[in-house]
Scaffold this motif. Structure first.
Motif, PDB file in Angstrom:
ATOM      1  N   VAL A  91     117.627 -35.727 -72.814  1.00  0.00           N
ATOM      2  CA  VAL A  91     118.597 -36.691 -72.280  1.00  0.00           C
ATOM      3  C   VAL A  91     119.629 -35.932 -71.458  1.00  0.00           C
ATOM      4  CG1 VAL A  91     118.280 -38.284 -74.219  1.00  0.00           C
ATOM      5  CG2 VAL A  91     120.082 -36.558 -74.329  1.00  0.00           C
ATOM      6  N   VAL A  97     125.468 -42.902 -73.060  1.00  0.00           N
ATOM      7  CA  VAL A  97     124.205 -43.585 -73.361  1.00  0.00           C
ATOM      8  C   VAL A  97     123.926 -44.661 -72.317  1.00  0.00           C
ATOM      9  CG1 VAL A  97     123.053 -45.099 -75.031  1.00  0.00           C
ATOM     10  CG2 VAL A  97     124.317 -43.082 -75.827  1.00  0.00           C
ATOM     11  N   ASN A 100     122.706 -43.043 -69.116  1.00  0.00           N
ATOM     12  CA  ASN A 100     121.326 -42.595 -69.258  1.00  0.00           C
ATOM     13  C   ASN A 100     120.363 -43.755 -69.085  1.00  0.00           C
ATOM     14  OD1 ASN A 100     120.481 -39.661 -70.427  1.00  0.00           O
ATOM     15  ND2 ASN A 100     122.619 -40.083 -70.958  1.00  0.00           N
ATOM     16  N   ALA A 128     125.804 -38.697 -74.489  1.00  0.00           N
ATOM     17  CA  ALA A 128     124.519 -38.468 -75.158  1.00  0.00           C
ATOM     18  C   ALA A 128     124.508 -37.167 -75.944  1.00  0.00           C
ATOM     19  CB  ALA A 128     123.391 -38.472 -74.125  1.00  0.00           C
ATOM     20  N   GLN A 136     119.330 -39.142 -80.288  1.00  0.00           N
ATOM     21  CA  GLN A 136     118.904 -38.635 -78.982  1.00  0.00           C
ATOM     22  C   GLN A 136     117.427 -38.924 -78.737  1.00  0.00           C
ATOM     23  OE1 GLN A 136     120.085 -34.772 -77.578  1.00  0.00           O
ATOM     24  NE2 GLN A 136     122.032 -34.811 -78.678  1.00  0.00           N
ATOM     25  N   LEU A 139     117.189 -42.493 -77.642  1.00  0.00           N
ATOM     26  CA  LEU A 139     117.615 -42.635 -76.252  1.00  0.00           C
ATOM     27  C   LEU A 139     116.548 -42.102 -75.300  1.00  0.00           C
ATOM     28  CD1 LEU A 139     119.686 -43.351 -74.117  1.00  0.00           C
ATOM     29  CD2 LEU A 139     120.838 -41.161 -74.579  1.00  0.00           C
ATOM     30  N   ALA A 140     115.985 -40.954 -75.630  1.00  0.00           N
ATOM     31  CA  ALA A 140     114.948 -40.367 -74.770  1.00  0.00           C
ATOM     32  C   ALA A 140     113.734 -41.275 -74.672  1.00  0.00           C
ATOM     33  CB  ALA A 140     114.546 -38.991 -75.315  1.00  0.00           C
ATOM     34  N   ARG A 143     114.517 -44.299 -72.495  1.00  0.00           N
ATOM     35  CA  ARG A 143     114.461 -43.988 -71.074  1.00  0.00           C
ATOM     36  C   ARG A 143     113.011 -44.008 -70.585  1.00  0.00           C
ATOM     37  NH1 ARG A 143     115.709 -39.379 -69.348  1.00  0.00           N
ATOM     38  NH2 ARG A 143     116.570 -40.065 -67.355  1.00  0.00           N
TER      39      ARG A 143
END
Length: 240
Positions: A91, A97, A100, A128, A136, A139-140, A143
């Protein structure tokens, strides 16, 4: 081999004098989930990076939907719809966040990411880099979901996640209309069913290939009922 999907063909990768992949051939069909299985030093992460173009081949080819993309750089493969989620630094740590997710969504709503991982809603204002390891990873993966990639390469997607969130993650990966390749140390329960494919690597060579159900019933050496191959040369552990 089917043309749809991404392949390594007789791939060799070197880290200086050390050869990390010894002529590896594997095919990940599209759509579908393929697991690259192996302990640290097996070559699974190296194989992912070779597919993504972040590591050059010293021999062999990368073939995507029937076309040789070996000479395409990583950013060119990304533009064509390949998304790599590495096991760390996946990230933009200095961005929030929200930022991202907005980058990944490219002007589209990022609400699907919050549907996938509701925990992220409360974290939108946070940078992030301040998130926990599991956050994380959420979030990754979000994405990657927002990018609508044709090929998604993920190194240990559920690292740091609770069992419930990990199960949700594997469900999301199975549901993608894409070629999904996951690198894992052990076969996760969420990916044990057919038609998911498994390639087990040991010391830079494929020692097992077959459906996940075959791997579950195979012996501990990974050379049971599936299509097996001789293990690679003996010697010190290879980079992952």
């Amino acid at each position: 081999m089917s043309a749809a999907g991404i392949s390594l063909r007789h791939a060799r990768v070197r880290y200086g004098p050390l050869e990390a992949l010894h002529g590896v051939t594997l095919h990940a069909p599209a759509p579908g989930v393929t697991v690259l299985l192996g302990r640290n030093g097996s070559g699974r992460t190296t194989a992912l990076r070779a597919l993504a173009g972040t590591l050059p081949l010293s021999h062999g080819a990368v073939v995507w939907d029937g076309a040789d993309v070996t000479r395409l750089r990583a950013y060119e493969r990304a533009r064509r719809g390949l998304c790599l989620v590495p096991d760390r630094r996946a990230v933009f740590a200095s961005l929030t966040v929200r930022e991202n997710l907005e980058l990944a969504a490219s002007g589209r709503p990022f609400s699907p990411a919050l549907d996938a991982y509701p925990r992220l809603d409360a974290l939108l204002p946070r940078r992030a880099g301040t998130l926990s390891g599991g956050e994380q990873r959420m979030l990754a993966l979000s994405r990657a979901l927002l990018a609508r990639a044709r090929v998604v390469l993920v190194d240990e997607p559920a690292q740091g996640m609770s069992p419930t969130v990990a199960a949700r993650t594997y469900e999301l990966l199975r549901g993608l209309d894409a070629c999904v390749v996951v690198a894992e140390q052990r076969l996760p329960p969420g990916l044990c069913a057919a038609p998911n494919l498994v390639y087990e690597l040991r010391r830079g060579a494929v020692v097992f290939s077959g459906e996940a159900t075959e791997r579950v019933t195979a012996t501990g050496t990974g050379t049971g009922t599936g299509r097996s191959a001789a293990s690679g040369p003996s010697g010190p552990a290879r980079p992952t």
